[in-house]
Design a protein around this motif. Structure first.
Motif, PDB file in Angstrom:
ATOM      1  N   GLU A 111       4.184  -4.518   1.622  1.00  9.61           N
ATOM      2  CA  GLU A 111       3.634  -5.753   2.171  1.00  9.61           C
ATOM      3  C   GLU A 111       3.817  -5.772   3.683  1.00  9.61           C
ATOM      4  O   GLU A 111       4.783  -5.219   4.230  1.00  9.61           O
ATOM      5  CB  GLU A 111       4.329  -6.954   1.519  1.00  9.61           C
ATOM      6  CG  GLU A 111       3.587  -8.260   1.724  1.00  9.61           C
ATOM      7  CD  GLU A 111       2.119  -8.143   1.338  1.00  9.61           C
ATOM      8  OE1 GLU A 111       1.812  -8.136   0.148  1.00  9.61           O
ATOM      9  OE2 GLU A 111       1.268  -8.051   2.245  1.00  9.61           O
ATOM     10  N   HIS A 112       2.883  -6.412   4.366  1.00 11.16           N
ATOM     11  CA  HIS A 112       2.952  -6.499   5.836  1.00 11.16           C
ATOM     12  C   HIS A 112       2.065  -7.666   6.258  1.00 11.16           C
ATOM     13  O   HIS A 112       1.005  -7.491   6.829  1.00 11.16           O
ATOM     14  CB  HIS A 112       2.529  -5.191   6.489  1.00 11.16           C
ATOM     15  CG  HIS A 112       1.177  -4.685   6.074  1.00 11.16           C
ATOM     16  ND1 HIS A 112       0.881  -4.268   4.794  1.00 11.16           N
ATOM     17  CD2 HIS A 112       0.038  -4.533   6.781  1.00 11.16           C
ATOM     18  CE1 HIS A 112      -0.392  -3.883   4.741  1.00 11.16           C
ATOM     19  NE2 HIS A 112      -0.925  -4.057   5.942  1.00 11.16           N
ATOM     20  N   THR A 131       8.205  -9.108   5.950  1.00 14.29           N
ATOM     21  CA  THR A 131       7.730  -8.732   4.623  1.00 14.29           C
ATOM     22  C   THR A 131       7.727  -7.218   4.400  1.00 14.29           C
ATOM     23  O   THR A 131       7.569  -6.772   3.262  1.00 14.29           O
ATOM     24  CB  THR A 131       6.323  -9.298   4.352  1.00 14.29           C
ATOM     25  OG1 THR A 131       5.449  -8.865   5.399  1.00 14.29           O
ATOM     26  CG2 THR A 131       6.324 -10.807   4.309  1.00 14.29           C
ATOM     27  N   THR A 151      10.624  -8.951  -0.785  1.00  5.41           N
ATOM     28  CA  THR A 151      10.967  -9.129   0.620  1.00  5.41           C
ATOM     29  C   THR A 151      10.445 -10.498   1.046  1.00  5.41           C
ATOM     30  O   THR A 151       9.397 -10.624   1.663  1.00  5.41           O
ATOM     31  CB  THR A 151      10.345  -8.015   1.475  1.00  5.41           C
ATOM     32  OG1 THR A 151       8.998  -7.859   1.064  1.00  5.41           O
ATOM     33  CG2 THR A 151      11.078  -6.705   1.290  1.00  5.41           C
ATOM     34  N   CYS A 187       7.014 -10.769  11.116  1.00  7.30           N
ATOM     35  CA  CYS A 187       7.545 -11.295   9.869  1.00  7.30           C
ATOM     36  C   CYS A 187       8.488 -10.230   9.300  1.00  7.30           C
ATOM     37  O   CYS A 187       8.731  -9.208   9.950  1.00  7.30           O
ATOM     38  CB  CYS A 187       6.426 -11.634   8.871  1.00  7.30           C
ATOM     39  SG  CYS A 187       5.575 -10.207   8.152  1.00  7.30           S
TER      40      CYS A 187
END
Lengths: 238, 125
Positions: free
Chosen positions: B47-48, B58, B114, B56
């Motif tokens: 995830e990003h 993630t 995350t 963030c």
């Protein structure tokens, strides 16, 4: 080859309710969430929009301009950039189109009206995460706040009427706008250095800085190295 | 060739990627040659939410082996990691940690969730 996962975060589908063109290259989209759904978020956070481009889906962040703590209508604001395929996709959306997103995300946030002097620094569309912070601040007693806002033209000073209205009803909030090209942040850097580093020994204030490129972290470094508490220098660099 | 072993906290089978850091970028998100870049370029999802811009957490991963084979964390990454749940002494952001050594052997764990500072709160009332 199939994509391996941790399980994807849940995403939501909003629909374009309306849009507003600030200039010929800067637009706000207003996204209506499904019936009964309100997104909780903190001032300054962003949503991550899933943008289908070719055979892949890219994630692109857009700050929530709407006023926290929750809303069923999310405003995002963006401008055209060179090779910005995601932004072009957004410009092509029309009223009623679905937009899938995840979030909210992000730690560039304000969660209560500030109790120490606060300086906001923004350029162009980077006003987007700061505007909800100003609204949040005015929900209660707060310390003095000053916004330094620069853009490449008068037309690119976004939300001017809203800022004027906020200032008119709040003696503890002022804003200054400047027009500069091409390096918007160079002027801001000099201004911050002159007023709150070189000419003032007090370090009892906080900063919220948002913009594009290394100039943001350069300003962060200036402030932290001059004695401001690390936690009092908030920044978001895009 | 460098070797990146990926362990998934959700129990999914390990994956191993062999690659040449000189071939970076492998994808278009995150720093070229970063763990995120390598994973996405090899069809492994990480995830990003911010697009790999260090805004963030993630893409938070935990390095189990090869910490010294990665680029040093910069202040922006450290600031963001401070806000990451489940922070460990070998935590990195996948979008920022670049594999520099062409012979590196690195093992990363992708946490089950995350989760960011505040995320995905909803009010259906």
């Amino acid at each position: 080859m199939a994509e391996s996962n941790p399980p994807p975060r849940s995403s939501y589908i909003a629909r374009v309710e309306t849009f507003f063109d600030h200039t010929d290259d800067t637009r706000s989209l207003f996204l209506r969430l499904p019936d009964g759904f309100k997104l909780k978020f903190s001032a300054g956070q962003f949503i991550s929009i899933l943008i289908p481009l070719g055979d892949e889906t890219r994630r692109r962040p857009y700050s929530i301009v709407s006023t926290p703590p929750q809303s069923d209508l999310l405003e995002i604001c963006f401008n055209r950039v060179a090779n910005g395929r995601g932004v072009e996709w957004l410009f092509e959306r029309v009223v009623g189109d679905p937009i899938e997103f995840m979030g909210p995300f992000g730690a560039f946030t304000m969660t209560a009206p500030p109790q120490i002097e606060t300086i906001f620094v923004a350029e162009g569309t980077a006003i987007a995460p700061i505007l909800p912070m100003l609204h949040l601040a005015q929900s209660g007693p707060h310390a003095s706040m000053l916004l330094l806002y620069t853009a490449s033209s008068q037309g690119h000073i976004l939300y001017r009427k809203e800022l004027e209205n906020l200032a008119a009803h709040d003696s503890n909030f002022k804003f200054e706008t400047t027009i500069h090209q091409p390096d918007l942040y160079e002027h801001l850097y000099s201004d911050v250095n002159r007023r709150w580093v070189a000419a003032d020994t007090s370090r009892a204030r906080q900063f919220y800085i948002c913009g594009i490129g290394k100039s943001v972290t350069r300003m962060r470094d200036l402030l932290r190295s001059s004695g401001y508490e690390r936690r009092e220098v908030h920044y978001e660099q895009w | 060739m460098a070797k990146l072993r990926i362990k998934f906290e959700n129990g999914e089978a390990d994956r191993v990627i062999e690659f040449d850091p000189k071939d970076a970028p492998f994808h278009h998100d995150g720093r070229p040659g970063s763990i995120l870049d390598i994973l996405l370029g090899h069809k492994i999802h990480l995830e990003h939410a911010c697009g790999g811009n260090c805004a963030c957490t993630t893409c938070h991963v935990v390095i189990k082996e090869g910490m010294d084979k990665l680029s040093e964390a910069e202040e922006s990454e450290e600031d963001m990691l401070d806000k990451a749940p489940g922070l460990t002494p070998t935590s990195r952001l996948g979008c920022q940690a670049v594999v520099e050594d062409p012979n590196a052997e690195i093992t990363v764990v992708i946490p089950r969730f995350t989760i960011n500072l505040a995320s995905e709160n909803r009010d259906d009332s």
